[in-house]
Design a protein around this motif. Sequence first.
Motif, PDB file in Angstrom:
ATOM      1  N   ALA A  38       0.827  -1.198   0.000  1.00 25.63           N
ATOM      2  CA  ALA A  38       0.000   0.000   0.000  1.00 25.63           C
ATOM      3  C   ALA A  38       0.868   1.256   0.000  1.00 25.63           C
ATOM      4  O   ALA A  38       1.947   1.292   0.573  1.00 25.63           O
ATOM      5  N   CYS A  39       0.368   2.267  -0.675  1.00 22.93           N
ATOM      6  CA  CYS A  39       1.031   3.567  -0.722  1.00 22.93           C
ATOM      7  C   CYS A  39       0.181   4.548   0.072  1.00 22.93           C
ATOM      8  O   CYS A  39      -1.040   4.565  -0.064  1.00 22.93           O
ATOM      9  N   GLU A  40       0.835   5.357   0.885  1.00 23.30           N
ATOM     10  CA  GLU A  40       0.113   6.363   1.657  1.00 23.30           C
ATOM     11  C   GLU A  40       0.136   7.679   0.884  1.00 23.30           C
ATOM     12  O   GLU A  40       1.200   8.208   0.576  1.00 23.30           O
ATOM     13  N   ILE A  41      -1.049   8.159   0.546  1.00 20.64           N
ATOM     14  CA  ILE A  41      -1.178   9.436  -0.138  1.00 20.64           C
ATOM     15  C   ILE A  41      -1.949  10.393   0.761  1.00 20.64           C
ATOM     16  O   ILE A  41      -2.578   9.967   1.726  1.00 20.64           O
ATOM     17  N   ILE A  42      -1.885  11.667   0.453  1.00 17.03           N
ATOM     18  CA  ILE A  42      -2.632  12.684   1.189  1.00 17.03           C
ATOM     19  C   ILE A  42      -3.637  13.288   0.213  1.00 17.03           C
ATOM     20  O   ILE A  42      -3.249  13.787  -0.846  1.00 17.03           O
ATOM     21  N   VAL A  43      -4.920  13.207   0.563  1.00 16.71           N
ATOM     22  CA  VAL A  43      -5.976  13.760  -0.281  1.00 16.71           C
ATOM     23  C   VAL A  43      -6.743  14.784   0.542  1.00 16.71           C
ATOM     24  O   VAL A  43      -7.347  14.434   1.564  1.00 16.71           O
ATOM     25  N   ASN A  44      -6.694  16.025   0.110  1.00 14.05           N
ATOM     26  CA  ASN A  44      -7.345  17.126   0.838  1.00 14.05           C
ATOM     27  C   ASN A  44      -6.971  17.094   2.323  1.00 14.05           C
ATOM     28  O   ASN A  44      -7.827  17.146   3.200  1.00 14.05           O
ATOM     29  N   ALA A  45      -5.686  16.979   2.581  1.00 13.48           N
ATOM     30  CA  ALA A  45      -5.084  17.012   3.921  1.00 13.48           C
ATOM     31  C   ALA A  45      -5.401  15.788   4.777  1.00 13.48           C
ATOM     32  O   ALA A  45      -5.091  15.772   5.959  1.00 13.48           O
ATOM     33  N   GLN A  46      -5.968  14.734   4.192  1.00 17.33           N
ATOM     34  CA  GLN A  46      -6.281  13.513   4.929  1.00 17.33           C
ATOM     35  C   GLN A  46      -5.434  12.355   4.410  1.00 17.33           C
ATOM     36  O   GLN A  46      -5.429  12.089   3.202  1.00 17.33           O
ATOM     37  N   VAL A  78      -8.043  18.450 -10.013  1.00 21.86           N
ATOM     38  CA  VAL A  78      -7.095  17.748  -9.147  1.00 21.86           C
ATOM     39  C   VAL A  78      -5.697  18.280  -9.427  1.00 21.86           C
ATOM     40  O   VAL A  78      -5.247  18.295 -10.579  1.00 21.86           O
ATOM     41  N   THR A  79      -5.018  18.708  -8.373  1.00 24.55           N
ATOM     42  CA  THR A  79      -3.606  19.043  -8.468  1.00 24.55           C
ATOM     43  C   THR A  79      -2.839  18.083  -7.576  1.00 24.55           C
ATOM     44  O   THR A  79      -3.395  17.514  -6.643  1.00 24.55           O
ATOM     45  N   TYR A  80      -1.565  17.897  -7.888  1.00 23.04           N
ATOM     46  CA  TYR A  80      -0.742  16.974  -7.104  1.00 23.04           C
ATOM     47  C   TYR A  80       0.672  17.507  -6.988  1.00 23.04           C
ATOM     48  O   TYR A  80       1.106  18.349  -7.770  1.00 23.04           O
ATOM     49  N   ARG A  81       1.386  16.988  -5.990  1.00 23.17           N
ATOM     50  CA  ARG A  81       2.805  17.290  -5.826  1.00 23.17           C
ATOM     51  C   ARG A  81       3.474  16.106  -5.124  1.00 23.17           C
ATOM     52  O   ARG A  81       2.809  15.280  -4.527  1.00 23.17           O
ATOM     53  N   HIS A  82       4.780  16.041  -5.238  1.00 20.20           N
ATOM     54  CA  HIS A  82       5.585  14.950  -4.656  1.00 20.20           C
ATOM     55  C   HIS A  82       5.242  13.593  -5.264  1.00 20.20           C
ATOM     56  O   HIS A  82       5.240  12.577  -4.573  1.00 20.20           O
ATOM     57  N   SER A  93      -5.710  15.491 -15.080  1.00 21.99           N
ATOM     58  CA  SER A  93      -6.979  15.655 -15.786  1.00 21.99           C
ATOM     59  C   SER A  93      -7.719  14.327 -15.899  1.00 21.99           C
ATOM     60  O   SER A  93      -7.134  13.248 -15.752  1.00 21.99           O
ATOM     61  N   ALA A  94      -9.014  14.418 -16.162  1.00 22.33           N
ATOM     62  CA  ALA A  94      -9.875  13.235 -16.265  1.00 22.33           C
ATOM     63  C   ALA A  94      -9.302  12.256 -17.281  1.00 22.33           C
ATOM     64  O   ALA A  94      -8.818  12.646 -18.346  1.00 22.33           O
ATOM     65  N   GLY A  95      -9.330  10.979 -16.915  1.00 20.10           N
ATOM     66  CA  GLY A  95      -8.837   9.927 -17.787  1.00 20.10           C
ATOM     67  C   GLY A  95      -7.349   9.657 -17.689  1.00 20.10           C
ATOM     68  O   GLY A  95      -6.850   8.726 -18.307  1.00 20.10           O
ATOM     69  N   ASN A  96      -6.634  10.449 -16.897  1.00 20.07           N
ATOM     70  CA  ASN A  96      -5.186  10.268 -16.751  1.00 20.07           C
ATOM     71  C   ASN A  96      -4.845   9.754 -15.361  1.00 20.07           C
ATOM     72  O   ASN A  96      -5.651   9.826 -14.438  1.00 20.07           O
ATOM     73  N   SER A  97      -3.620   9.263 -15.232  1.00 21.11           N
ATOM     74  CA  SER A  97      -3.153   8.760 -13.945  1.00 21.11           C
ATOM     75  C   SER A  97      -1.687   9.107 -13.762  1.00 21.11           C
ATOM     76  O   SER A  97      -1.000   9.451 -14.719  1.00 21.11           O
ATOM     77  N   ILE A  98      -1.231   9.006 -12.514  1.00 19.87           N
ATOM     78  CA  ILE A  98       0.176   9.237 -12.194  1.00 19.87           C
ATOM     79  C   ILE A  98       0.653   8.124 -11.275  1.00 19.87           C
ATOM     80  O   ILE A  98      -0.144   7.420 -10.663  1.00 19.87           O
ATOM     81  N   GLU A  99       1.967   8.013 -11.178  1.00 23.61           N
ATOM     82  CA  GLU A  99       2.569   7.071 -10.237  1.00 23.61           C
ATOM     83  C   GLU A  99       2.897   7.838  -8.957  1.00 23.61           C
ATOM     84  O   GLU A  99       3.532   8.891  -8.999  1.00 23.61           O
ATOM     85  N   VAL A 100       2.429   7.303  -7.821  1.00 20.37           N
ATOM     86  CA  VAL A 100       2.655   7.963  -6.545  1.00 20.37           C
ATOM     87  C   VAL A 100       3.853   7.352  -5.837  1.00 20.37           C
ATOM     88  O   VAL A 100       4.266   6.235  -6.135  1.00 20.37           O
ATOM     89  N   LYS A 101       4.399   8.090  -4.893  1.00 23.78           N
ATOM     90  CA  LYS A 101       5.476   7.574  -4.050  1.00 23.78           C
ATOM     91  C   LYS A 101       4.885   6.635  -3.010  1.00 23.78           C
ATOM     92  O   LYS A 101       3.687   6.648  -2.750  1.00 23.78           O
ATOM     93  N   LYS A 102       5.733   5.836  -2.407  1.00 24.20           N
ATOM     94  CA  LYS A 102       5.291   4.914  -1.353  1.00 24.20           C
ATOM     95  C   LYS A 102       4.619   5.692  -0.219  1.00 24.20           C
ATOM     96  O   LYS A 102       3.682   5.223   0.399  1.00 24.20           O
ATOM     97  N   LYS A 103       5.097   6.910   0.035  1.00 23.76           N
ATOM     98  CA  LYS A 103       4.509   7.740   1.079  1.00 23.76           C
ATOM     99  C   LYS A 103       4.715   9.208   0.724  1.00 23.76           C
ATOM    100  O   LYS A 103       5.827   9.617   0.416  1.00 23.76           O
ATOM    101  N   GLY A 104       3.640   9.968   0.755  1.00 24.02           N
ATOM    102  CA  GLY A 104       3.789  11.407   0.684  1.00 24.02           C
ATOM    103  C   GLY A 104       3.304  12.143  -0.541  1.00 24.02           C
ATOM    104  O   GLY A 104       3.409  13.366  -0.594  1.00 24.02           O
ATOM    105  N   THR A 105       2.760  11.465  -1.560  1.00 22.72           N
ATOM    106  CA  THR A 105       2.204  12.203  -2.689  1.00 22.72           C
ATOM    107  C   THR A 105       0.943  12.912  -2.211  1.00 22.72           C
ATOM    108  O   THR A 105       0.095  12.314  -1.560  1.00 22.72           O
TER     109      THR A 105
END
Length: 115
Positions: A38-46, A78-82, A93-105
């Motif tokens: 599992a990867c830990e992401i932050i969505v709207n500060a959660q 949707v905006t993202y960082r890290h 944007s809709a229909g797209n995806s990104i690769e997240v870090k193990k922790k912290g995106t």
Amino acid sequence: MNNNIDPHDRGDHGNGNGNGNGNGNGNGNGNGNGKNDACEIIVNAQPKFVEHPEVSFEDVVAIAFPEAAGGQGVIFSVTYRHAASVPHAGELSAGNSIEVKKKGTVFNVTRTVQS
């Protein structure tokens, strides 16, 4: 779309160390299986957990607004960082995806209703 994301996930997953003595994150109990993809992401500060490192626009919107469907006149941004992907920050944007870090995106999702 990644169907293995629980939009109601509160982040209380455990991390096992392989001998059954898991350490819980939040209120979770370790499962002792020694493997945690599992990867830990932050969505709207959660903090939230996703099972795979690839996360789509639709996945992030469902996590941020599980009760709100995108109806007529509803727009999500949707905006993202890290991120692990290049670029490491930007707009998803809709229909797209990104690769997240193990922790912290970090993702910020906004919902706009046009009248």
